[in-house]
Design an enzyme around this catalytic site. Sequence first.
Site, PDB file in Angstrom:
ATOM      1  N   GLU A 307       0.819  -1.213   0.000  1.00 61.96           N
ATOM      2  CA  GLU A 307       0.000   0.000   0.000  1.00 61.96           C
ATOM      3  C   GLU A 307       0.851   1.261   0.000  1.00 61.96           C
ATOM      4  O   GLU A 307       0.622   2.191   0.765  1.00 61.96           O
ATOM      5  CB  GLU A 307      -0.960  -0.011   1.208  1.00 61.96           C
ATOM      6  CG  GLU A 307      -1.881  -1.217   1.209  1.00 61.96           C
ATOM      7  CD  GLU A 307      -2.950  -1.201   2.295  1.00 61.96           C
ATOM      8  OE1 GLU A 307      -2.673  -0.691   3.388  1.00 61.96           O
ATOM      9  OE2 GLU A 307      -4.055  -1.707   2.030  1.00 61.96           O
ATOM     10  N   ASP A 381      -8.330  -8.902   4.381  1.00 61.22           N
ATOM     11  CA  ASP A 381      -8.028  -7.782   5.267  1.00 61.22           C
ATOM     12  C   ASP A 381      -9.015  -7.635   6.416  1.00 61.22           C
ATOM     13  O   ASP A 381      -9.854  -6.736   6.379  1.00 61.22           O
ATOM     14  CB  ASP A 381      -8.001  -6.484   4.438  1.00 61.22           C
ATOM     15  CG  ASP A 381      -7.445  -5.321   5.234  1.00 61.22           C
ATOM     16  OD1 ASP A 381      -6.972  -5.551   6.353  1.00 61.22           O
ATOM     17  OD2 ASP A 381      -7.498  -4.188   4.729  1.00 61.22           O
ATOM     18  N   GLU A 409     -12.242  -1.831  12.500  1.00 61.29           N
ATOM     19  CA  GLU A 409     -12.262  -1.119  11.225  1.00 61.29           C
ATOM     20  C   GLU A 409     -13.417  -1.568  10.332  1.00 61.29           C
ATOM     21  O   GLU A 409     -14.111  -0.745   9.743  1.00 61.29           O
ATOM     22  CB  GLU A 409     -10.924  -1.351  10.504  1.00 61.29           C
ATOM     23  CG  GLU A 409     -10.875  -0.771   9.109  1.00 61.29           C
ATOM     24  CD  GLU A 409      -9.533  -0.997   8.419  1.00 61.29           C
ATOM     25  OE1 GLU A 409      -8.644  -1.654   8.988  1.00 61.29           O
ATOM     26  OE2 GLU A 409      -9.370  -0.500   7.277  1.00 61.29           O
TER      27      GLU A 409
HETATM   28  O1  GCW Z   1      -6.905  -2.785   6.687  1.00 64.65           O
HETATM   29  C1  GCW Z   1      -6.041  -1.972   5.988  1.00 64.65           C
HETATM   30  C2  GCW Z   1      -6.315  -0.615   6.526  1.00 64.65           C
HETATM   31  C3  GCW Z   1      -5.126   0.295   6.483  1.00 64.65           C
HETATM   32  C4  GCW Z   1      -3.962  -0.423   7.121  1.00 64.65           C
HETATM   33  C5  GCW Z   1      -3.670  -1.687   6.331  1.00 64.65           C
HETATM   34  C6  GCW Z   1      -2.557  -2.500   6.956  1.00 64.65           C
HETATM   35  C7  GCW Z   1      -2.242   0.521   8.461  1.00 64.65           C
HETATM   36  O2  GCW Z   1      -7.393  -0.064   5.837  1.00 64.65           O
HETATM   37  O3  GCW Z   1      -5.459   1.461   7.178  1.00 64.65           O
HETATM   38  O4  GCW Z   1      -2.828   0.378   7.212  1.00 64.65           O
HETATM   39  O5  GCW Z   1      -4.799  -2.505   6.328  1.00 64.65           O
HETATM   40  O6  GCW Z   1      -2.881  -3.418   7.696  1.00 64.65           O
HETATM   41  O7  GCW Z   1      -1.411  -2.228   6.692  1.00 64.65           O
END
Ligand code: GCW
Length: 716
Positions: A307, A381, A409
């Site tokens: 990312e 995720d 989240e």
């Molecule tokens: O779940 C996603 C989140 C990001 C996060 C990423 C990760 C810290 O939306 O905010 O970044 O995973 O776990 O690296």
Amino acid sequence: MRKALLIVLLATYMSLRLNAEDGYRLWLRYDRISNPTLLSAYRSQISSLSIEKNSPTLTAAHDELLTGLEGLLGMKINLHTSIINGTLLIGTPNQSKTVANNVSRTEIEKAGKQGFVIKNALINGKKIILVAANTDIGLLYGSFHFIRLLQTGKPISNLHIISSPLIENRILNHWDNLNRTVERGYAGSSIWDWHRLPGYIDQRYKDYARANASIGINGTVLTNVNANALVLSGMYLEKCAALAATFRPYGIRVYLTARFSAPVELGGLKTADPLDEKVKQWWKDKAAEIYRHIPDFGGFLVKANSEGQPGPQNYGRTHADGANMLADAVAPFGGIVMWRAFVYSNETPDDRFKQAYNEFKPLDGLFRKNVVLQVKNGPIDFQPREPFHPLFGAMKQTPLMMEFQITQEYLGQATHLVFLPVMFKEVLDADTYINGKGSTVAKFIDGSSGNQNLSAMAGVANIGSDRNWTGHPFGQANWYGYGRLAWDHRLSSTDIAEEWIRQTFTNDAGAISTIKNIMLRSHEMLVNYMTPLGLNHIMGNGHHYGPSPWSANLPRADWNPVYYHRADSAGIGFDRTSTGSNALSQYAQTVRTKWENIASCPEEYLLWFHHVSWNHKMKSGRTLWEELCYKYNEGVDSIQSVQRQWKQLSSRIDKQRFAEVAMLLGIQVEEATWWRDACLSYFQTFSRQPIPRGVGEPRHSLDYYKSLRFPYAPGN
Ligand code: GCW
């Protein structure tokens, strides 16, 4: 007249005081035990405390026991070194002859480096209770456990407890930024007051350490994995050192996230190439500097080439090259590197589900001994429900650690009541079949399946500056439950829930059974109203708040909900069998065969692995479309029933938290209905079938749901 007014004022003050329970104390509430029989039983068994305060950790144990016992028992506890009836004796065999003589070799060996023994003993006719351990930290953990026995109303006349953690490193990950925002944080701002550190030590730091030690958490990563190199600068290291010093007596080590490009950003080097000698030296020097500030520094957590974060691949190197360079820097000091496996790339033309496995499996055997791969529980995720990550069991020569997300989240953030240990257990107990039946995920992270010299678990914290720490009062249960499971993943979610309720709310049997029932059902309810039958990743863009299954406009395909559900006129779901992306080939044959066959694939994972016709017959006899509607509706119905259950508790718990939870449940019902209505309206455009009778009709048009915007949703 004056006197009357005074009495009224006093009465109001008293009732406010009784009802003012703001949640700050978490599960460490030491109010006097209200059950008179229990109270007098305890009072007759505990009269004095014997503990040597010859280390900061033992001082912490002493202080906690004294406050705990005096609060719970409502009486003065004497401090004695001599044995009398009712002595609570805390000590290692070295510190105390009584311990050495009354705790057997096998018992104390079983306690290991971090565990403890709690038992009754009779010394010259005097009845005493022993908390024994090999180390001071074991004694602190044992002390907290003893207090917990009293808080939860357990008998203490026939104790024989030996407890030691199954996982060595039990860590919280804070996604906290230096400007005090918290990525995916829903409980206010970061508790780390960087600006006033190191001079100002907030009482919260100590209470944070107490709470963590009480459940056995022994590590904390202070900073976000989307890292800022500045935390590695001298000025910030001093601040980190002050936090580390506050946590140290409680057995908590500090870790930091290492931004891979720090040698360039902080060090002024031209490259951060892990094979470059200057870069290696920079990290070695940096590690030495960190250890000068924090002698027991735990090590680094790294998110690289994920990312947008920099990493070794920017220089054509592998994840192993990057991890090993950092591992070499901290190795002389006993540090470890937790390297995250959460990587996927839009440029890679393969199912995101498969990418972490594809990336890391070939690197098995190439990592240094002090590297552990940190793997999220599922392949995508932190979705409300994911199948276990296929990397568990797949790496034969690399230790793997579990990363759970405690902050919600994707699970209602801080407005939904959901008890996550149920979900954590689902993953830990999942059978990978890698070494035949019984090869659970837990065995690959606790080291019991061999080839694991390092064991660890991480939970992404839900802690913030809110008075009650976690935003939702029930968020505390997820912090608590995570810690308890990291210590012993064999504990049941039922037992964890009950312990927590007794410590946090009440020992009233009726209330416990109501609250426990709510907690244990809560995860399935949420899955039903958000992502039933294996749907996933259909939430709002960016902030991840609310439903948005229609989203298709983000720059990366694998960020868009439509990538995940693949609804069309024929059906819905992601084909991950051999006719599709074949992600199932990453699992052991037994798992693969079971999930590949639509008839044997568990329905809760169905749409994770199959593109299923709208008219497919489900086990219930309904079609897939009908079942989807029923599941969404069931989710809404069940959370409404929780709202009714909660109302029954009004006189059984304190007014403040009762009212807070009642309001939050109101929001949860609203949002659950929103999820159901928005998702069904949208999926109906593909199924082109009516919403079955008995299922609530959407309250608004699809266009209305699509028009909603939340530019200031938290945590983003
Ligand atoms: O779940 C996603 C989140 C990001 C996060 C990423 C990760 C810290 O939306 O905010 O970044 O995973 O776990 O690296």
